[in-house]
Design a protein around this motif. Sequence first.
Motif, short mmCIF file in Angstrom:
data_model
loop_
_atom_site.label_atom_id
_atom_site.label_comp_id
_atom_site.label_asym_id
_atom_site.label_seq_id
_atom_site.Cartn_x
_atom_site.Cartn_y
_atom_site.Cartn_z
N VAL A 77 0.84 -1.20 0.00
CA VAL A 77 0.00 0.00 0.00
C VAL A 77 0.87 1.25 0.00
CG1 VAL A 77 -1.65 1.33 1.37
CG2 VAL A 77 -1.98 -1.11 1.06
N LEU A 78 1.91 1.27 0.82
CA LEU A 78 2.82 2.41 0.88
C LEU A 78 3.47 2.67 -0.48
CD1 LEU A 78 4.42 4.53 2.59
CD2 LEU A 78 6.15 2.75 2.83
N LEU A 79 3.97 1.62 -1.11
CA LEU A 79 4.62 1.79 -2.41
C LEU A 79 3.62 2.19 -3.49
CD1 LEU A 79 7.13 -1.17 -2.25
CD2 LEU A 79 7.63 1.27 -2.00
N GLY A 80 2.40 1.67 -3.41
CA GLY A 80 1.37 2.09 -4.35
C GLY A 80 1.04 3.56 -4.20
N CYS A 81 0.97 4.05 -2.97
CA CYS A 81 0.72 5.48 -2.74
C CYS A 81 1.89 6.34 -3.24
CB CYS A 81 0.46 5.74 -1.26
SG CYS A 81 -1.12 5.10 -0.69
N ILE A 82 3.10 5.84 -3.05
CA ILE A 82 4.27 6.58 -3.54
C ILE A 82 4.25 6.65 -5.07
CG2 ILE A 82 6.79 6.46 -3.75
CD1 ILE A 82 6.82 5.47 -0.83
N VAL A 83 3.90 5.55 -5.72
CA VAL A 83 3.80 5.56 -7.19
C VAL A 83 2.73 6.55 -7.64
CG1 VAL A 83 3.10 4.15 -9.18
CG2 VAL A 83 4.70 3.24 -7.51
N TRP A 84 1.60 6.59 -6.91
CA TRP A 84 0.54 7.54 -7.27
C TRP A 84 1.04 8.97 -7.11
CZ3 TRP A 84 -2.20 11.49 -5.05
CH2 TRP A 84 -3.29 11.93 -5.79
N LEU A 85 1.78 9.26 -6.03
CA LEU A 85 2.30 10.61 -5.82
C LEU A 85 3.30 11.00 -6.89
CD1 LEU A 85 2.77 10.77 -1.96
CD2 LEU A 85 1.19 12.10 -3.35
N ILE A 86 4.10 10.04 -7.34
CA ILE A 86 5.12 10.36 -8.35
C ILE A 86 4.47 10.61 -9.72
CG2 ILE A 86 7.04 9.38 -9.66
CD1 ILE A 86 7.91 8.01 -7.04
N PHE A 87 3.52 9.76 -10.13
CA PHE A 87 3.00 9.84 -11.48
C PHE A 87 1.70 10.61 -11.64
CE2 PHE A 87 5.65 5.97 -11.69
CZ PHE A 87 6.51 6.39 -12.70
N PHE A 88 0.86 10.67 -10.61
CA PHE A 88 -0.46 11.25 -10.79
C PHE A 88 -0.74 12.45 -9.90
CE2 PHE A 88 -0.82 6.78 -11.97
CZ PHE A 88 -1.22 6.93 -13.29
N ASN A 89 0.23 12.98 -9.21
CA ASN A 89 0.04 14.14 -8.36
C ASN A 89 -0.07 15.39 -9.23
OD1 ASN A 89 -0.18 15.84 -6.23
ND2 ASN A 89 1.90 15.54 -5.47
N ARG A 90 -1.12 16.14 -9.07
CA ARG A 90 -1.34 17.32 -9.92
C ARG A 90 -1.14 18.62 -9.17
NH1 ARG A 90 -6.61 15.49 -13.37
NH2 ARG A 90 -5.65 13.65 -14.26
N ILE A 91 -0.35 18.61 -8.12
CA ILE A 91 -0.12 19.83 -7.35
C ILE A 91 1.02 20.61 -7.97
CG2 ILE A 91 0.57 20.74 -5.13
CD1 ILE A 91 -0.87 18.44 -3.82
#
Length: 91
Positions: A77-91
């Motif tokens: 879960v932690l690594l999945g959230c990190i992947v989401w922050l790296i690729f899909f973060n729109r800030i």
Amino acid sequence: MRFLFATTRRFAIPAAAAFLLAGCDPVVNIAGANFPSWLFCAICGGILTVAIRPIFVATRLEPYLWPLPIVYSSLAVLLGCIVWLIFFNRI
């Protein structure tokens, strides 16, 4: 009885919002098929967890990680959230 309805209402509104907003996530196009970004991140988290496990074994750290299913699930879960922050973060 009054407390039961207040508790139900308190959890019903966020749950309804989560179901209604679930279609608003980014979509990843892979070979012409559209996949939601959370699915991509979950798969990447699982693959990265499998790739990190030999490091835990080689450094002899795995015997100290005693509830292994919980540790590896949390790591995925932690690594999945990190992947989401790296690729899909729109800030």
